[in-house]
Design an enzyme around this catalytic site. Structure first.
Site, PDB file in Angstrom:
ATOM      1  CE  LYS A   1       2.529  49.857   8.193  1.00 53.18           C
ATOM      2  NZ  LYS A   1       1.898  49.766   8.842  1.00 53.18           N
TER       3      LYS A   1
ATOM      4  CG  ASP B   1       1.243  53.232  14.144  1.00 49.82           C
ATOM      5  OD1 ASP B   1       1.502  54.060  14.054  1.00 49.82           O
ATOM      6  OD2 ASP B   1       0.111  52.152  13.679  1.00 49.82           O
TER       7      ASP B   1
ATOM      8  CE  LYS C   1      -1.545  51.871  15.933  1.00 52.07           C
ATOM      9  NZ  LYS C   1      -1.663  50.813  15.281  1.00 52.07           N
TER      10      LYS C   1
ATOM     11  CG  ASP D   1       3.395  49.363  12.012  1.00 52.76           C
ATOM     12  OD1 ASP D   1       2.775  47.295  11.300  1.00 52.76           O
ATOM     13  OD2 ASP D   1       2.704  49.970  12.119  1.00 52.76           O
TER      14      ASP D   1
ATOM     15  CG  ASP E   1      -3.634  53.408  14.401  1.00 54.83           C
ATOM     16  OD1 ASP E   1      -2.652  53.411  14.050  1.00 54.83           O
ATOM     17  OD2 ASP E   1      -4.128  52.406  14.897  1.00 54.83           O
TER      18      ASP E   1
ATOM     19  CD  GLU F   1       0.917  53.278  10.109  1.00 58.86           C
ATOM     20  OE1 GLU F   1       1.567  52.793  10.008  1.00 58.86           O
ATOM     21  OE2 GLU F   1      -0.620  53.723  10.404  1.00 58.86           O
TER      22      GLU F   1
ATOM     23  NE  ARG G   1      -4.276  52.432   5.126  1.00 55.67           N
ATOM     24  CZ  ARG G   1      -5.513  51.312   5.426  1.00 55.67           C
ATOM     25  NH1 ARG G   1      -6.696  51.840   4.874  1.00 55.67           N
ATOM     26  NH2 ARG G   1      -5.404  50.731   6.414  1.00 55.67           N
TER      27      ARG G   1
END
Length: 464
Positions: free
Chosen positions: A231, A236, A243, A254, A313, A315, A317
């Site tokens: 990933k 993010d 967030k 991230d 949020d 994202e 996956r």
């Protein structure tokens, strides 16, 4: 930061200070057998019989001192048992008396890491501590593993302004070039048309930070095909489901999954492991602008499955789903993905244990055993199929995130499972890759999580 190659050297009898290892349980007997000046030194330094404790032992010559270090079991050294010494001893060369440092070499190397990219140069900084060993093979392997670990830490620690999607691409290009691998980068209209979920997550980022899929392929096509997916969300914000400040503070990390995938690729190619490697990193920034994907938008995945965005949020996956679909098109026998995917995994297991999901019991057992052997702990969580109902959508084939706070790590893994090749063994590692407080060999900040376990698994399966 010192080069790991300079921090461990073959023992050819050169001058070095001695490190004496003492079991915690054997401390009292050891102390009783020591000369008075050693007992006095130990008392003055308040040495306790606990692992990682140490003291300086004087000799007749004031310049010829040695070190006593307390370990849990001197016959079974861990990667971290000498790490505090590497952080605290004066610069110079050291030799473990009566034993080989073995696995402890890795911790000795990683303990001397400092992330100083943004700091003024410290001319008074401590010089390197060098460890001697009579086991060159162990030394070489530890150096390779430490070198990629330190590089991984640098990538994750670097601010997102200096390590965006283009920078991930540049890092992959350097690795591919160094090993004669093939680099493929898909972006622009090809991402928009062929990878709808990667596009949906990354399209709001500014110029130069556009979403892309980065692939490295290497090895003999006749060898077993292994896909490593990471990933790569370089920052993010949470998207329109933004967030809070506390939750966004560390989101430069991230892309930790991407860093792990790049590190594994470098290890595989450096060791010339007999596999056909396919590394895939979807690299994006989850930003907010007028182009941002909205809650309720429906995305067309590469697989053809439509996905309703129930939470912008969730994202990671999404981009992994498209990357896993691409990996599946080449029919790999093994797929492993790394992702800083869910806070739910951290709530369940804390920061030291990495969550494992797997579609094969043998693969799961092998990974857990590898983690135990390498002091890189992993805990398996279930792919509980009844929870798939939580991903049902009224308007699309599925949701990207369940609209309940329960079982978040499980539903995220079940989402990914929809995009995994049916005949492949698959492992998903939901990792944290961050030390909130320092530990021996692991300073505060970025760190590898599950890297050594996966590398051992690959070596055990394919090195022959």
């Amino acid at each position: 930061m010192p080069d790991p190659n300079t921090l461990v050297q073959p023992d050819r009898g050169q001058a070095a200070r001695a490190i004496h290892l003492v079991d915690a349980k054997g401390f009292d007997a050891w102390l009783t057998a020591q000369p008075p000046r050693h007992r006095a030194a130990v008392a003055a330094q308040k040495l306790a019989a606990t692992p990682h404790a140490s003291a300086i032992l004087p000799s007749d010559n004031p310049e010829d001192w040695s070190v006593v270090a307390i370990v849990a079991n001197k016959d079974k050294l861990t990667p971290w048992c000498l790490a505090r010494l590497a952080e605290t001893l004066p610069e110079g060369s050291y030799r473990v008396e009566g034993a080989e440092p073995g696995k402890a070499i890795y911790g000795w190397l990683t303990a001397q890491y400092k992330f100083d990219r943004y700091k003024k140069k410290d001319d008074k900084a401590q010089g390197p501590r060098v460890l001697l060993t009579g086991d060159p093979a162990r030394m070489d392997e530890a150096v390779r593993l430490a070198a990629v670990t330190l590089k991984l830490r640098d990538w994750i620690n670097t601010g997102a302004n200096d390590f965006g999607p283009a920078d991930v691409e540049a890092a992959a290009a350097d690795i591919a070039k160094a090993h004669g691998a093939t680099l493929t980068v898909t972006k622009g209209p090809e991402i928009e048309k062929g990878y709808g979920m990667i596009w949906a997550v990354g399209k709001a980022a500014g110029k130069g930070r556009e979403p892309r899929l980065i692939e490295i392929e290497w090895g003999n096509p006749d060898h077993p095909r292994v896909a490593i997916v990471g990933k790569g969300v370089c920052f993010d914000s949470g998207g329109l489901d933004i967030k809070p400040a506390a939750g966004m503070r560390l989101m430069k990390k991230d892309m930790g999954g991407a860093a792990h995938a790049l590190a594994i690729a470098e290890l595989v190619m450096g060791a010339r492991l007999p596999i056909r490697l396919h590394m895939l990193v979807p690299a994006v920034e989850n930003s907010i602008s007028g182009e941002a994907t909205r809650p309720g938008d429906v995305m067309q995945s590469r697989k053809g499955v439509t996905v309703e965005n129930s939470n912008t949020d969730a994202e990671g996956r999404l981009i992994l789903g498209d990357a896993l679909t691409k990996a599946a098109e080449a029919n790999p026998e093994l797929v492993i993905d790394f992702a800083t995917l869910t806070g739910a995994a951290r709530v369940a297991l804390g920061t030291d244990l990495q969550a494992l999901f797997a579609n094969d019991d043998t693969l799961a057992s092998d990974l857990i055993a590898a983690g135990e052997a390498e002091a890189d702990p992993i805990w398996r969580l279930p792919l509980y199929d009844p929870y798939k109902d939580l991903l049902k959508s009224d308007v699309a084939d599925m949701l990207n995130a369940a609209e309940t706070p329960w079982g978040g790590a499980l539903t995220a893994a079940l989402f990914l499972k929809e995009f995994v090749p049916e005949k492949a063994q698959w492992a998903h590692l939901d990792i944290f890759c961050w030390q909130g407080s320092p530990k021996p060999g692991r300073p505060k900040g970025a760190d590898a999580a599950g890297l050594r376990a996966v590398w051992k698994l690959l070596k055990d399966r394919y090195a022959g």
